[in-house]
Design an enzyme around this catalytic site. Structure first.
Site, PDB file in Angstrom:
ATOM      1  N   TYR A 137      -4.765  -2.306  -4.338  1.00 25.22           N
ATOM      2  CA  TYR A 137      -5.357  -2.924  -5.533  1.00 25.22           C
ATOM      3  C   TYR A 137      -6.751  -2.350  -5.778  1.00 25.22           C
ATOM      4  O   TYR A 137      -7.671  -2.565  -4.990  1.00 25.22           O
ATOM      5  CB  TYR A 137      -5.414  -4.443  -5.329  1.00 25.22           C
ATOM      6  CG  TYR A 137      -5.939  -5.259  -6.483  1.00 25.22           C
ATOM      7  CD1 TYR A 137      -6.091  -4.734  -7.769  1.00 25.22           C
ATOM      8  CD2 TYR A 137      -6.275  -6.592  -6.285  1.00 25.22           C
ATOM      9  CE1 TYR A 137      -6.566  -5.504  -8.813  1.00 25.22           C
ATOM     10  CE2 TYR A 137      -6.754  -7.381  -7.322  1.00 25.22           C
ATOM     11  CZ  TYR A 137      -6.901  -6.831  -8.579  1.00 25.22           C
ATOM     12  OH  TYR A 137      -7.381  -7.607  -9.604  1.00 25.22           O
ATOM     13  N   LYS A 166      -2.041  -1.194  -7.935  1.00 20.86           N
ATOM     14  CA  LYS A 166      -2.419  -2.017  -9.081  1.00 20.86           C
ATOM     15  C   LYS A 166      -3.739  -1.446  -9.563  1.00 20.86           C
ATOM     16  O   LYS A 166      -4.780  -1.622  -8.935  1.00 20.86           O
ATOM     17  CB  LYS A 166      -2.569  -3.488  -8.688  1.00 20.86           C
ATOM     18  CG  LYS A 166      -3.031  -4.375  -9.850  1.00 20.86           C
ATOM     19  CD  LYS A 166      -3.265  -5.816  -9.420  1.00 20.86           C
ATOM     20  CE  LYS A 166      -3.785  -6.665 -10.578  1.00 20.86           C
ATOM     21  NZ  LYS A 166      -4.058  -8.068 -10.174  1.00 20.86           N
TER      22      LYS A 166
END
Length: 296
Positions: A137, A166
């Protein structure tokens, strides 16, 4: 042929609390069923939207266990399990796997601002500690440092279980580099609802969405339409819900979306400090938009 494991519409799930600040397990189970019925592809508990910084390790384990058991294999559970101390991040990842998570979302270390080599070594230790797929992420707006495309790609090539990123940097050049240079089975997901349409048009694999808490079937419809090149449909959906996407960040996430879910009767409107309820002014604006969209 690509066999990307992480794709589609994923919800960054809120954590429902009772007034006494304990986890509302009944509401949590209700949310899982809501997403199963809506066709959400992946459910992500214990992320930023789930107020993970305010959860103890035991609470995270319990939430992941409840969500995984309630999902019962009907929806993928990719649990948030990251922090800025590598040893603790490894522990959280192991616990998430033990609790039943099908995959793990691990945020780039924040506050301590490591070098790119430091980022690499952080995620190397996590990848070597668990067997489930890992979503890296990258969210510089919260962490204070950008995980570069070259480091993400290096991780993707070196570790088979680093399966996705992400990407929430809002850096279109970085996103394009990831999409063009990634290994065949590595997924690139956006973390921005406002970017679903252009991101999918560029070849992205899906979204990890805040708005999917309120409108899961619509977010999935938008992802599919954009992925399949049905741009008229995708533009119409984006135009209709763009204000809601933006208003979900009218104050710090997840405060606005939890207020909306309380209006929908899904959860009680409770937060853990330092998050506090929306201002009355912003409540009125958001409620008006929810009414306009027919969500309440």
């Amino acid at each position: 042929m690509s066999t990307r494991y992480i794709a589609g519409s994923a919800v960054a799930l809120v954590t429902p609390f009772r007034k006494n600040n304990t986890i509302d397990t009944d509401a949590l189970k209700k949310l899982v069923q809501f997403h199963i019925e809506a066709g959400t592809d992946i459910i992500i508990p214990c992320g930023t939207t789930g107020e993970s910084p305010t959860l103890t390790s035991d609470e995270q384990f319990r939430i992941i266990r409840i969500v995984s058991e309630e999902a019962d294999g009907k929806i993928m559970v990719a649990a948030g399990a990251g922090t800025n101390a590598t040893a603790h991040a490894v522990e959280l990842a192991k616990n998430a796997e033990k609790a039943g998570a099908s995959a793990i979302l691990s945020v780039a270390p924040y506050y301590n601002k490591p070098s790119q080599e430091g980022f690499y070594q952080h995620f190397r230790h996590i990848a070597e500690a668990v067997s489930v797929p890992i979503i890296v992420y990258n969210v510089p707006g919260r962490t204070g440092s950008n995980l570069s495309a070259s480091t993400i790609l290096r991780l993707a090539r070196d570790f088979a279980n680093i399966a996705a990123v992400k990407e929430a940097s809002d850096n279109m050049n970085q996103i394009m580099e990831l999409l063009e240079e990634r290994p065949e089975n590595f997924s690139v997901m956006t973390g921005e609802d406002m970017l679903i349409l252009p991101f999918m048009a560029m070849g992205g694999d899906g979204v990890i969405s805040v708005a999917a808490n309120q409108i899961p079937s619509t977010v999935k419809q938008l992802v599919i339409a954009a992925k399949q090149g049905n741009l008229d449909e995708a533009r119409a959906l984006n135009r209709k819900y763009r204000r809601l996407f933006k208003m979900n960040f009218i104050e710090s996430n997840p405060v606005p979306v939890k207020y909306c879910l309380s209006l929908m009767g899904m959860i009680e409107e409770n937060y853990r400090l330092p998050l506090v309820p929306l201002s009355d002014e912003n409540k009125a604006v958001l409620k008006k938009e929810m009414e306009f969209l027919g969500l309440i």
